[in-house]
Design an enzyme around this catalytic site. Structure first.
Site, short mmCIF file in Angstrom:
data_model
loop_
_atom_site.label_atom_id
_atom_site.label_comp_id
_atom_site.label_asym_id
_atom_site.label_seq_id
_atom_site.Cartn_x
_atom_site.Cartn_y
_atom_site.Cartn_z
N ARG A 191 1.01 -1.17 -0.01
CA ARG A 191 -0.02 0.17 -0.15
C ARG A 191 1.05 1.22 -0.06
NH1 ARG A 191 -3.04 -0.17 5.95
NH2 ARG A 191 -1.17 0.08 7.15
N ARG A 198 0.21 9.15 11.86
CA ARG A 198 -1.09 8.95 12.58
C ARG A 198 -1.06 9.87 13.66
NH1 ARG A 198 -2.51 3.30 11.45
NH2 ARG A 198 -0.88 2.62 9.81
N ASP A 268 -5.11 5.93 16.64
CA ASP A 268 -3.74 5.14 15.96
C ASP A 268 -4.22 4.67 14.56
OD1 ASP A 268 -5.17 3.31 17.80
OD2 ASP A 268 -4.32 2.02 16.02
N ASP A 278 -6.21 2.35 6.98
CA ASP A 278 -6.26 1.08 7.98
C ASP A 278 -7.78 0.48 7.56
OD1 ASP A 278 -4.06 1.25 8.69
OD2 ASP A 278 -4.32 1.69 10.80
#
Length: 513
Positions: A191, A198, A268, A278
């Site tokens: 990715r 973050r 996070d 995510d």
């Protein structure tokens, strides 16, 4: 691919642990640990994103590049690492966390100067894997690869998928945490993002009272990713925090626009650049429901339900404000900025809804109209996406009950039909107040209401096919998600089939998904 130009600026700028030890441990006072991908003996490529590769400067793929895509036999110029961060998970402080399944290759720059970070997900354990193996299963990897690309083509800030590969090994997972672990095919997804920084990276340094490193990290972030910030001193950090708030609010509005539910908005999992990051127990919404959460771990509290995402993003920004307080040192500014966040978000949210309805802006009484619409959607269990596709052509609908029954997940009795008829009358009266032409109104709707969404049941079918060695569904979904505002495959523009209502992976998912 062009791998010679991959750099590691993060390693060069911050303190790290260079032991390359994958065993879980605390790593105080550092922001990364060098770590080697585990390596796989029998990998097999499933899909490679040629367009993205050329866009970011990696150029075309050849057969020898498969090693890189799974982390094997890497060139000497690539020093791989995982970063440490902290976070609040489901509202509770979780302490040190980090890249448990992600290993970073570094950063590539294309000829236009655009920089892109590249990482593997599922390539082995890191010091931050929390007793896990750092691997990934096929189903979660397919979901991440396809959904990140779908979000990009919808026009929503997101990480992106470069490739998806079988690792050639099986991984044991308990999909629903039910005490029934099973072997599944392992996979690695590569990715990319401008940056994977973050909220949690800043929280970790603040919690450890590493203020010098916190300031250095913030300066690095501003210099590389917020070039519009030219102020100095304390004002620079104020402008940075304000920019993060704006990017975050804008992202939440975009999630609401298409009906995306992240499912696990821990700090996070919040990008400092306002990216969707995510992809775990996410879902595109089928029937409209403000209380919908796709995450079994989020029950029964539904902290991360669809309708709470604006509120939770504000709560997460409060935690970031606490982390940055040592640099900003102005409690009143932080309070005022965060208190105004809701005002900004709802103004942008209502402006977004007005575009979805084809309105020329938010007028008096539109808020009441939107509230009534929400109630109607939930009571009639109407499909969120298909509703807007239908009202785009409402003037040609002669039988409201028949057409809206096709997009409802319940039976529309006469009482519900009357409510629907009344709402449509109110909608048509509101359209008459527009100061724009009808064609312009329809174009607003077409540009803001996708015809295709990557629904969970479609992902489920695709994963089942890939498990069987087939790629036809993968190819069709890829074409459809690249053109979400067109109806390329009419069979995809229908409500979720009832036979998928209670199948794990279609309606509800776990954080293992």
């Amino acid at each position: 691919m062009n791998l010679k130009n991959i750099k590691q600026p993060f390693l060069e700028n911050f303190p790290g642990d260079f032991s390359k030890n994958p065993i879980q441990r605390n790593t105080p006072k550092v922001l990364f640990s060098t770590i080697d991908p585990v390596g796989f003996d029998h990998p097999k490529l499933i899909v490679f994103n040629e367009k993205l590769s050329e866009e970011i400067g990696l150029e075309k793929f050849n057969d020898t590049d498969l090693d890189f895509l799974v982390g094997n036999n890497l060139p000497e110029n690539i020093k791989t690492y995982a970063t440490a961060y902290a976070g609040h998970q489901f509202g509770n402080w979780a302490g040190q966390l980090g890249d448990g399944r992600a290993i970073i290759a570094g950063e590539i720059q294309n000829p236009e100067g655009q920089k892109t970070e590249i990482q593997w997900k599922g390539a082995g354990a890191t010091p931050y894997s929390r007793h896990a193996d750092g691997r990934a299963v096929l189903r979660s990897s397919v979901r991440e690869y396809l959904m990140s690309e779908a979000m990009h083509h919808l026009g929503i800030p997101t990480t992106r998928g470069l490739s998806l590969s079988f690792t050639g090994e099986n991984v044991v997972r308990d999909m629903m945490y039910s005490g029934n672990p099973q072997e599944e095919k392992g996979a690695v997804v590569v990715r990319t993002a401008e940056s994977f920084l973050r909220f949690g990276h800043f929280e970790l340094m603040s919690a450890q009272k590493e203020i010098d490193t916190l300031q250095k990290l913030t300066d690095f972030t501003i210099k590389n990713y917020f070039p519009e910030i030219t102020s100095e001193g304390e004002q620079k950090y104020k402008d940075f925090f304000q920019a993060v708030c704006t990017k975050t609010a804008d992202l939440m509005v975009e999630w609401f626009r298409v009906g995306f539910v992240h499912g696990v908005m821990n700090t996070d999992n919040m990008s400092i650049l306002g990216l969707t990051i995510d992809f775990g127990p996410f879902s595109m919404m089928d029937e409209y429901d403000l209380n919908f959460t796709p995450n079994t771990t989020d029950l029964p509290g539904r902290r991360y339900a669809f309708g709470k995402q604006g509120q939770i993003s504000q709560w997460n920004l409060w935690q970031l404000a606490n982390a940055l307080f040592a640099l900003i040192k102005d409690e009143k500014f932080l309070e005022e900025t965060l208190n105004s966040y809701g005002t900004y978000f709802w103004k942008a949210h209502d402006a977004m809804l007005s575009r979805k309805f084809g309105f020329d802006g938010v007028k008096e009484n539109d808020e009441e109209f939107f509230t009534n619409w929400q109630g109607l959607m939930q009571e009639l269990q109407l499909d969120y996406t298909l509703f807007f596709n239908l009202i785009e052509k409402i003037d040609t609908v002669s039988d409201l009950k028949t057409e809206f029954q096709k997009i409802s997940y319940t039976i529309l009795d006469e009482k519900k039909v009357r409510k629907l008829e009344d709402f449509i009358r109110q909608y048509q009266l509101r359209l008459k107040k527009n100061t724009i032409e009808k064609d312009e109104s329809v174009n607003l709707m077409k540009n803001n209401n996708p015809k295709f969404l990557l629904r969970n049941y479609l992902l489920f079918e695709c994963i089942e096919e890939i498990n069987e060695g087939k790629t036809e569904m993968l190819e069709k979904l890829t074409k459809a998600l690249e053109n979400p505002y067109q109806e390329i495959y009419p069979e995809f523009s229908a409500k979720r089939p009832s036979n998928y209502d209670d199948i794990s992976g279609c309606s509800m998912l776990s954080c293992s998904s």
